[in-house]
Write a protein that holds these residues in place. Structure first.
Motif, PDB file in Angstrom:
ATOM      1  N   TYR A 163      40.170  38.124  39.812  1.00 52.63           N
ATOM      2  CA  TYR A 163      41.097  38.197  41.061  1.00 52.63           C
ATOM      3  C   TYR A 163      41.212  36.524  41.501  1.00 52.63           C
ATOM      4  O   TYR A 163      40.166  36.133  42.273  1.00 52.63           O
ATOM      5  N   ARG A 164      42.024  36.039  41.426  1.00 51.74           N
ATOM      6  CA  ARG A 164      42.391  34.761  42.010  1.00 51.74           C
ATOM      7  C   ARG A 164      43.433  34.459  42.971  1.00 51.74           C
ATOM      8  O   ARG A 164      44.624  34.456  42.791  1.00 51.74           O
ATOM      9  N   PRO A 198      31.105  50.893  55.822  1.00 48.28           N
ATOM     10  CA  PRO A 198      30.010  50.417  54.948  1.00 48.28           C
ATOM     11  C   PRO A 198      30.721  50.293  53.474  1.00 48.28           C
ATOM     12  O   PRO A 198      31.355  51.165  53.159  1.00 48.28           O
ATOM     13  N   THR A 199      30.447  49.451  52.722  1.00 45.40           N
ATOM     14  CA  THR A 199      30.968  49.096  51.336  1.00 45.40           C
ATOM     15  C   THR A 199      30.474  50.285  50.555  1.00 45.40           C
ATOM     16  O   THR A 199      29.542  50.817  50.620  1.00 45.40           O
ATOM     17  N   ASN A 200      31.720  50.721  49.681  1.00 50.42           N
ATOM     18  CA  ASN A 200      31.548  51.518  48.634  1.00 50.42           C
ATOM     19  C   ASN A 200      32.336  51.275  47.412  1.00 50.42           C
ATOM     20  O   ASN A 200      33.386  50.512  47.494  1.00 50.42           O
ATOM     21  N   ASP A 201      32.157  51.785  46.288  1.00 49.39           N
ATOM     22  CA  ASP A 201      32.691  51.438  44.977  1.00 49.39           C
ATOM     23  C   ASP A 201      33.724  52.250  44.717  1.00 49.39           C
ATOM     24  O   ASP A 201      34.275  53.054  45.488  1.00 49.39           O
ATOM     25  N   TYR A 254      33.996  41.267  45.004  1.00 46.96           N
ATOM     26  CA  TYR A 254      34.208  42.957  45.164  1.00 46.96           C
ATOM     27  C   TYR A 254      34.914  43.154  43.865  1.00 46.96           C
ATOM     28  O   TYR A 254      34.077  44.260  42.961  1.00 46.96           O
ATOM     29  N   PHE A 255      35.916  42.878  43.394  1.00 51.26           N
ATOM     30  CA  PHE A 255      36.809  43.200  42.015  1.00 51.26           C
ATOM     31  C   PHE A 255      35.787  42.687  41.032  1.00 51.26           C
ATOM     32  O   PHE A 255      35.721  43.607  40.059  1.00 51.26           O
ATOM     33  N   ALA A 256      35.148  41.480  40.949  1.00 47.41           N
ATOM     34  CA  ALA A 256      34.339  41.037  39.918  1.00 47.41           C
ATOM     35  C   ALA A 256      33.164  42.181  39.662  1.00 47.41           C
ATOM     36  O   ALA A 256      33.038  42.396  38.537  1.00 47.41           O
ATOM     37  N   ALA A 257      32.525  42.422  40.863  1.00 49.37           N
ATOM     38  CA  ALA A 257      31.494  43.667  40.538  1.00 49.37           C
ATOM     39  C   ALA A 257      31.813  44.914  40.068  1.00 49.37           C
ATOM     40  O   ALA A 257      31.305  45.627  39.145  1.00 49.37           O
TER      41      ALA A 257
END
Length: 408
Positions: free
Chosen positions: A113-114, A256-259, A102-105
């Motif tokens: 993020y590791r 539901p996912t959102n940015d 998610y963070f990468a996109a």
């Protein structure tokens, strides 16, 4: 500064998942040059409230870095009266690698993020109820209950094995059978920007469990606090006004996912030099704004309108991170950097007021009225206080919108 334990939402949801302001001080189109990972600057990077997480720029020192490589220590705890019913790997898999992806996109690859998990359950010394953990429980330093005691016990359990200075933040994943289910009380909370441990300032606790395809998003929401972002939902008394709705994970953290909003991406260091424009002088300008989902192109047009306030324009279309967008277009919001977390720092403008929205899906995590908030070609946004107008001119098949800004 004193940390605040932030209650998660207005209600528990069903589980489905002093600025010197002067117009004309800079050129008509001031594209503030920032490199990813650097604090935003210039006339649109407005200062504001710094006593806690907020929309103010730059983010004060003490919060976790939000670009480049971020190491997230991940620990697991349970209680003698609520021993974990599954493995740490099963609990970990509820949130990761989905959070990393998610963070990468959302950051266009600018946040690496590791998570670093320590795969063993750390048993706390007392039954869950003995700690007095409830929704809104605050940090009480030196307390023999609550989060201070939990942190001390966690630190003691890993002493000698872990150097907290090696990490940017920590996530404590609690056994989901400890405490009430999320449908009854939402306990997940972050303590951000405060030295809870000598070498670690940012810790998120994740309680209970959500279901659905993007239940992991409570973790990006909580880590958003450790990066300095505020809650966008309403925590004051009375009927809540329309705020950000399902347009940012800092308001709608489940469902539901959102940015993230483009303003937040700028604040977090995720936008390159040519992806932001700050318009301050009188005149007419045109801009081609590309969708948030695309890694390239202009993402944010900002117009400072008052001390601590700025209008923002961005384009949102249906995408991997915005799966339920039913009216693609230009999303316009008013940002208040002086507003505190939970007191409406972001208010999205509704292009179709009182329409009931365009989404027929019945989902308690959504704000239907704002689902058709974006402006589309032929629409004009007018700010009656400043006289600023934004005319949406055209849109390409790929979602790029041409916008004309008229600033008196």
């Amino acid at each position: 500064m004193e940390p605040i334990a932030r209650p998660r939402r207005r209600t528990a949801l069903v589980a489905v998942g002093a600025l010197a302001f002067s117009l004309g001080a800079v050129p008509v189109e001031a594209n503030e040059r920032v490199r990813p990972g650097m604090a935003p600057s210039g006339p649109c990077a407005l200062p504001g409230y710094t006593g806690d997480v907020s929309e103010a720029m730059p983010t004060p020192h003490g919060y976790a870095r939000s670009s480049g490589t971020v190491r997230a220590l991940t620990l697991f705890i349970d209680f003698p009266d609520a021993p974990a019913e599954g493995s740490t790997r099963e609990r970990y898999a509820e949130f990761l690698p989905a959070t990393t992806d998610y963070f990468a996109a959302s950051s266009y690859g600018r946040l690496d993020y590791r998570p670093v998990p320590v795969h063993r359950w750390l048993r706390m010394s007392k039954p869950f109820a003995a700690y007095g953990i409830d929704r809104g429980t605050r940090w009480r330093e030196g307390s023999n209950r609550g989060y201070d005691l939990l942190i001390r016990e966690i630190a003691a359990a890993v002493r000698g094995d872990i150097d907290f200075a090696d990490y940017d933040l920590a996530n404590i994943l609690v056994a989901p059978n400890a405490g009430p289910p999320a449908t009854e009380s939402v306990l997940s909370v972050s303590f951000a920007g405060y030295p809870l441990l000598p070498s670690l300032r940012n810790i998120s606790f994740i309680w209970s469990r959500q279901t659905g395809p993007s239940a992991f998003r409570v973790l990006p929401h909580e880590n958003g606090h450790t990066f300095g972002l505020p809650d966008l939902y309403w925590t004051r008394k009375g009927k809540p006004p329309l705020l950000a709705g399902h347009w940012d994970v800092m308001e709608s953290d489940w469902g539901p996912t959102n940015d993230f909003l483009a303003w937040h991406k700028w604040k977090l260091g995720w936008l390159a030099a040519d992806q932001t424009v700050c318009v301050t002088r009188s005149g007419v300008t045109e801009h081609r704004i590309t969708p948030s989902a695309h890694p390239n192109g202009l993402k944010l047009v900002a117009l400072p309108i008052a001390p601590g306030q700025v209008l923002t324009l961005e384009v949102r279309t249906r995408s991997h991170l915005d799966q339920l967008v039913c009216r693609p277009g230009v999303l316009i919001a008013r940002i208040n950097t002086r507003a505190r977390s939970g007191q409406g720092p972001v208010r999205v403008s509704d292009s179709r007021p009182d329409s009931g929205g365009c989404l027929t899906r019945d989902d308690p995590s959504l704000h239907p009225e704002l689902t058709d908030a974006p402006y589309t070609p032929g629409d004009t946004y007018a700010d009656h206080r400043t006289g600023i107008r934004a005319q949406i001119l055209t849109a390409t098949p790929t979602g790029t919108h041409r916008v004309r800004i008229i600033r008196p």
